[in-house]
Write a protein that holds these residues in place. Structure first.
Motif, PDB file in Angstrom:
ATOM      1  N   LEU A   1     -16.815  -7.835  68.725  1.00 23.37           N
ATOM      2  CA  LEU A   1     -17.428  -8.416  67.740  1.00 23.37           C
ATOM      3  C   LEU A   1     -18.523  -7.859  67.500  1.00 23.37           C
TER       4      LEU A   1
ATOM      5  N   GLY B   1     -20.710  -7.912  54.919  1.00 20.27           N
ATOM      6  CA  GLY B   1     -20.317  -8.849  55.745  1.00 20.27           C
ATOM      7  C   GLY B   1     -20.557 -10.127  54.868  1.00 20.27           C
TER       8      GLY B   1
ATOM      9  N   MET C   1     -12.547 -10.354  62.710  1.00 23.25           N
ATOM     10  CA  MET C   1     -13.576 -11.112  63.216  1.00 23.25           C
ATOM     11  C   MET C   1     -13.074 -12.218  64.013  1.00 23.25           C
ATOM     12  N   GLN C   2     -12.166 -13.061  63.247  1.00 21.61           N
ATOM     13  CA  GLN C   2     -11.505 -14.363  64.008  1.00 21.61           C
ATOM     14  C   GLN C   2     -10.757 -14.022  65.187  1.00 21.61           C
TER      15      GLN C   2
ATOM     16  N   SER D   1     -11.260  -7.665  57.438  1.00 25.24           N
ATOM     17  CA  SER D   1     -12.631  -7.801  58.276  1.00 25.24           C
ATOM     18  C   SER D   1     -12.658  -9.162  58.784  1.00 25.24           C
ATOM     19  N   ASP D   2     -12.324 -10.019  57.997  1.00 28.10           N
ATOM     20  CA  ASP D   2     -12.387 -11.383  58.569  1.00 28.10           C
ATOM     21  C   ASP D   2     -11.352 -11.800  59.569  1.00 28.10           C
TER      22      ASP D   2
ATOM     23  N   LEU E   1     -18.171  -4.773  65.272  1.00 26.60           N
ATOM     24  CA  LEU E   1     -17.840  -5.304  63.921  1.00 26.60           C
ATOM     25  C   LEU E   1     -18.789  -5.669  63.007  1.00 26.60           C
ATOM     26  N   PHE E   2     -19.915  -6.482  63.607  1.00 27.44           N
ATOM     27  CA  PHE E   2     -21.097  -6.825  62.781  1.00 27.44           C
ATOM     28  C   PHE E   2     -21.985  -5.722  62.501  1.00 27.44           C
TER      29      PHE E   2
ATOM     30  N   GLN F   1     -20.541  -3.700  59.759  1.00 23.18           N
ATOM     31  CA  GLN F   1     -20.555  -4.486  58.564  1.00 23.18           C
ATOM     32  C   GLN F   1     -22.193  -4.329  58.005  1.00 23.18           C
TER      33      GLN F   1
ATOM     34  N   ILE G   1     -23.752 -15.042  62.173  1.00 19.18           N
ATOM     35  CA  ILE G   1     -23.359 -13.879  63.185  1.00 19.18           C
ATOM     36  C   ILE G   1     -23.730 -14.361  64.419  1.00 19.18           C
TER      37      ILE G   1
ATOM     38  N   LYS H   1     -20.842 -16.917  65.691  1.00 22.24           N
ATOM     39  CA  LYS H   1     -19.863 -16.265  66.203  1.00 22.24           C
ATOM     40  C   LYS H   1     -20.088 -15.704  67.586  1.00 22.24           C
TER      41      LYS H   1
END
Length: 296
Positions: free
Chosen positions: A64, A77, A52-53, A48-49, A67-68, A71, A84, A87
């Motif tokens: 993104l 997350g 995310m990156q 997941s990280d 994804l959040f 989570q 959050i 990012k």
């Protein structure tokens, strides 16, 4: 079956998807969930990280955000609400998205509420139909990323600006089947229903605004110009007569109780007779008996 081989194949598919543009976040999330089920949460968090990156580096803000949300709903997350927000801002490509992310109030409210605010504000593009708690029906006229406000044309209140934060609290997107939307798209048809099928108009009102008393129904339909106040009695008498034949509409005996749309046909069971026993107004008692007779 060899679990190690299965995991290796899952990982290979996951890594291969990084070559796509934009990244297929939903497909990658499905593989992350498979990893969590077979290899544990720590391994899945690493994937997941990584995702995310990559989304931040490619400035794919929408992915993104997806994804959040996942989570928050399905697996934990490692970021704080402030993390959050930061990012998402790094992944945003323009000033408007950055202003919307600020208005989401990460850290000041529940993170799911912050996501709701982002979704709402991103949907407020010119021409979008909305409903406001105070001003009623309207549409988006413009959105200003510098002053962080949306200007709406409401019925009776055109060119009305609202800060992003205020819009998040009072604005809702108008559903395609809402009575306001239907009138906006086809006013002639709503006028026809009012005169020829008043019961259908009442059903649409209940579907749009929820259950309400007869008095509230009157104020809603007359207040928003669907029915003239002087014509309400004739309208309601005709609508009520037709609605009594509809098994999926509940018209209460007491005016203080709301009209309801039912998911299944009303039955005259012991609860109905208990309600009848509690009536003291002779007119309501006779009306209930007539209703029972009509349906039996």
């Amino acid at each position: 079956m060899n679990p190690a081989n299965d995991h290796a194949q899952t990982e290979e598919r996951f890594l291969a998807l990084f070559e796509a543009s934009p990244l297929p976040v939903q497909d990658m999330l499905a593989l992350i969930r498979t990893c969590a089920a077979t290899q544990g949460e720590d391994k899945a968090a690493g994937w997941s990280d990584m995702l995310m990156q990559e989304l931040v580096d490619k400035q794919e803000c929408s992915g993104l955000l997806t994804l959040f949300k996942a989570q928050a709903e399905r697996f934990a997350g490692t970021l704080t609400p402030a993390g959050i927000r930061d990012k998402l801002k790094k992944a945003s490509k323009d000033r408007l998205k950055s202003a919307i992310i600020d208005a989401a109030a990460f850290g000041e409210t529940d993170v799911r509420e912050s996501f709701r605010r982002i979704d709402l504000l991103m949907a407020l593009t010119p021409g979008t139909l909305v409903i406001d708690a105070a001003w009623g029906f309207g549409c988006v006229k413009s959105i200003d990323d510098f002053y962080k406000r949306v200007t709406f044309d409401f019925t009776g209140k055109p060119n009305h600006p609202m800060p992003f934060t205020s819009a998040c609290e009072t604005i809702a997107l108008a559903k395609p089947d809402h009575l306001f939307t239907l009138r906006h798209n086809n006013p002639a048809e709503i006028e026809r229903l009012t005169s020829e099928q008043p019961d259908r108009l009442v059903r649409l009102a209940l579907e749009s605004f929820g259950e309400m008393t007869a008095a509230k129904l009157e104020s809603t339909l007359t207040g928003h110009g669907f029915v003239q106040a002087s014509e309400w009695k004739a309208f309601w008498d005709a609508a009520r007569k037709a609605l009594k034949q509809d098994p999926l509409v509940e018209i209460p005996a007491k005016r203080t109780e709301p009209l309801r749309l039912l998911s299944e046909q009303k039955t005259y069971d012991s609860r109905w007779f208990a309600d009848l026993a509690g009536l003291t107004d002779p007119a309501l008692i006779l009306e209930s008996i007539a209703e029972l007779e009509d349906n039996r």
